[in-house]
Design an enzyme around this catalytic site. Structure first.
Site, short mmCIF file in Angstrom:
data_model
loop_
_atom_site.label_atom_id
_atom_site.label_comp_id
_atom_site.label_asym_id
_atom_site.label_seq_id
_atom_site.Cartn_x
_atom_site.Cartn_y
_atom_site.Cartn_z
N ASP A 157 34.03 35.61 63.94
CA ASP A 157 34.67 35.09 65.13
C ASP A 157 36.08 35.67 65.27
O ASP A 157 36.82 35.76 64.28
CB ASP A 157 34.74 33.56 65.01
N GLU A 193 33.19 40.04 66.51
CA GLU A 193 33.57 39.71 67.88
C GLU A 193 34.90 40.42 68.09
O GLU A 193 35.93 39.98 67.57
CB GLU A 193 33.73 38.20 68.06
#
Length: 701
Positions: free
Chosen positions: A356, A392
């Site tokens: 993330d 990401e």
């Protein structure tokens, strides 16, 4: 050594010794438990042992031995199941970055299991809530009653013949799912197991994924996390789980008995079905928030080491939008992350990670660096460099958008692919050139440094944003249930309701929406790169227009199995069979229209519907909405082969199609306007239907 509190009767006579500074955390050795914890700036550290129900603090044992910045102790006679925490003494000077407060019980950053739920209380704060001095004040209330307890565990597990599936990237199809969301309403999962790791690994779920052709399930955060206080006050929960508070402990809310073996059993069952397990991990921040957040673990152990602080030390660098940013430039924080990753691979047998806000992890003092400490550490690690690593590639910090900048072997979520496909099929002008880039793996971003075409993780939808059903049903987000007056979530979704906002029973609108979904899915699965599907999209799941369901632990966020579109699921399964059957659709090498030595044909040929090669003016024509592509194995491939695929992407009106003369004949193997039609030999005079994808394979006589 004399403990701060007298030893209870059940611990009297048990040997307490210095122990050792490794491994970190609590380690059972058969004779007792060794505890090791990091703090560079603490003046004193105490180990607190609790009763089995976690309500009573039995004793406090000072960790008198310290090797460098690691404090350690060995307590003989205690066993797995023991509940514990830490209290840490040191300066409370927020202006200098120090927030030690021994009145606050702290979780072990290396705890393998947590017991109990966080109870929001002002006592969790290191400062006096409401004081005019805010976080500069000091609170003396004991927080132990409100904090989960760390648990000593024995992580040994009978894995039997378990083996990692090790799916090649060329065959990988990712399915992004939520442990609870996928199972909470699944009729084939036992009611007592819905919303759990064991329910996720039930026969009903596994059979569905195998039937679809999924190779890899990517789970939203399963590290222990907390529910934000502002959400609890509104009667909501942190559904997605992006507020980690324990990087080694599985989230307890997905367990039936609170035991680590439940997670391990889930992984073992997925592996037995031939499916990999990838975890969405959040190492960019913790759930402790900004300077007004709770003191739960890292903040009280060594705030100045664990977090990136702004000049002066009182305030936090907030590259994550959550209030704080973990300091991976500190060697012990980096070590914790590396230890966590290795633990999940070696002990829990997971097959990879999706990071993330990964740009945070690569941000050094001078900015993002693809050769930074975190990336170097992962790439050289013999355990981690052989599992799937997915970034990401953005955050909200300076220079945070880094799509294409990550080093091999990282894959990257490709939002350019998502937005380009959405806009092309919505009918936006001038999108054919962008579609061409996305079909070839976004080479302009990823074709460098020896990276493969599989580097691009292609997706149309993900947990963050509209579901596929909502993408074709809403032009405007509907996030009022989040309690933020619809201000949250993306405002520009490149979506289209195809005639009416929201659900519709109109047959014409329903047909148009179904066709749009098939076109999007087909384009996704024909493109070069690694394909990712959002759980529930294959059955037409809707979130009622909510494009930010992070707090919707209810029917909005859960997959709706009661109204499953089984025909769409069958179509997705057919697409995955087609993709698997044609290696030309999933190549490692990027295609650049180079001539092949075997037959003199280019590995990729662009065409118009009339069979001609697009001219420069075609590519610049905003009305150019019917793009055809002829694909072959890359010119550099060792064995180019004769296989080919010809595909037509028509976002405009119907028109006559001239098939290439590079094969004796062509067989139509997929037509999105007739999703159940069997393959058929293509005949002269074929017409491309409006708003359709056609896929052909050559017929060699």
């Amino acid at each position: 050594m004399t403990p701060t509190h007298p030893l209870p009767a059940r611990l009297s006579g048990h040997a307490i010794s210095a122990g050792r500074p490794w491994p970190m955390g609590a380690s059972f050795d058969g004779e007792g438990v060794n505890f090791a914890v990091f703090s560079a700036h603490a003046e004193r550290v105490e180990l607190c042992l609790f009763s089995p129900d976690g309500r009573k603090e039995l004793c406090r044992l000072p960790l008198r031995d310290r090797d460098g910045d690691i404090w350690h102790i060995h307590v003989g006679g205690i066993t797995p199941g023991t509940l514990y925490g830490y209290r840490v003494h040191g300066p409370y000077v927020p202006e200098d970055g120090h927030r030690f407060n021994p009145h606050k019980l702290l979780l072990d950053p290396y705890a393998r299991q947590l017991s109990g739920r966080l109870k929001w209380s002002d006592a969790l704060m290191g400062y006096k809530v409401g004081s005019p001095r805010a976080d500069l004040s000091f609170d003396t209330r004991d927080s132990a009653f409100a904090v989960p307890k760390s648990v000593v565990v024995d992580p040994s597990f009978n894995w039997g013949p378990d083996r990692a599936p090790r799916i090649p990237l060329s065959e990988t199809v990712i399915y992004e799912a939520h442990v609870k969301g996928l199972t909470a309403q699944h009729p084939g999962v036992e009611p007592g197991l819905r919303g759990t790791y064991l329910g996720l690994a039930s026969d009903a779920v596994l059979e569905h994924l195998v039937k679809l052709g999924i190779t890899t399930i990517e789970l939203l955060p399963t590290h222990a996390f907390l529910d934000d206080r502002f959400l609890v006050a509104k009667g909501l929960r942190n559904y997605w789980g992006y507020q980690s508070i324990g990087f080694f402990a599985p989230e307890p809310r997905y367990m039936t008995r609170g035991e680590v073996w439940e997670f391990q059993t889930m992984v073992r069952r997925f592996h037995a079905a031939g499916i990999e397990v990838v975890l969405d991990v959040v190492y960019n921040h913790s759930g402790e928030g900004d300077e007004l957040g709770p003191c739960l673990s890292f903040r009280g152990l060594d705030n100045r080491s664990y977090y990136k602080l702004r000049e002066g030390g009182r305030y936090y660098v907030n590259d994550t939008g959550t209030g704080n940013t973990l300091n991976l430039t500190h060697p012990m924080v980096l070590r914790m992350v590396m230890d966590s990753l290795r633990y999940w691979v070696e002990v829990m047998h997971v097959d990879g990670f999706r990071f993330d806000l990964a740009s945070v992890l690569g941000r050094e003092a001078y900015g993002f660096d693809a050769q930074g400490g975190f990336f170097d550490a992962v790439r050289q690690d013999p355990v981690l460099n052989r599992v799937k690593l997915i970034a990401e590639p953005w955050d909200i910090g300076p220079g945070g958008y880094q799509l294409g900048a990550y080093p091999h072997p990282f894959l990257e979520w490709n939002d350019r692919f998502r937005d380009g496909l959405r806009r092309f099929w919505r009918g936006d002008a001038g999108m054919a050139p962008d579609l061409a880039k996305r079909l070839l793996g976004s080479a302009e971003r990823f074709d460098h440094s020896g990276r493969a075409a599989s580097t691009s993780v292609n997706f149309v939808t993900a947990h963050d944003g509209f579901t596929l059903e909502d993408l074709v049903s809403f032009t405007t987000k509907r996030n009022l249930a989040n309690g933020e007056d619809n201000r949250d979530g993306h405002g520009d979704n490149h979506s289209d309701n195809l005639g009416v906002e929201g659900p519709s029973a109109d047959p014409a609108i329903r047909a148009a929406r179904d066709l749009r979904k098939r076109n999007l899915l087909t384009t996704l699965l024909i493109a070069q790169g690694t394909s990712m599907l959002l759980a529930g999209d294959e059955i037409g799941n809707s979130q009622q227009g909510n494009n930010n369901a992070y707090a919707q632990d209810n029917e909005i966020g859960w997959v709706d199995w009661a109204h499953a579109d089984t025909k769409l699921a069958d179509f997705v399964a057919r697409l995955l069979v087609l993709r698997k059957a044609h290696p030309v659709l999933r190549q490692r090498r990027f295609l650049h229209a180079k001539s092949r030595a075997a037959d003199g044909l280019a590995d990729v040929i662009w065409r118009r519907a009339d069979g001609e090669t697009p001219r420069p003016e075609d590519w610049h024509d905003h009305a150019f909405r019917c793009l055809c592509i002829e694909l072959r194995m890359a010119a550099e491939a060792d064995e180019p082969g004769q296989e080919a695929i010809f595909a037509v992407f028509n976002a405009g009106c119907a028109q006559k199609l001239i098939l290439p003369d590079t094969a004796p004949g062509w067989r139509l193997i997929l037509d999105t306007t007739e999703p159940e039609a069997a393959p058929v030999l293509a005949k002269p005079g074929l017409e491309v239907p409006a708003h359709s994808v056609l896929v052909f394979e050559p017929v060699h006589s």
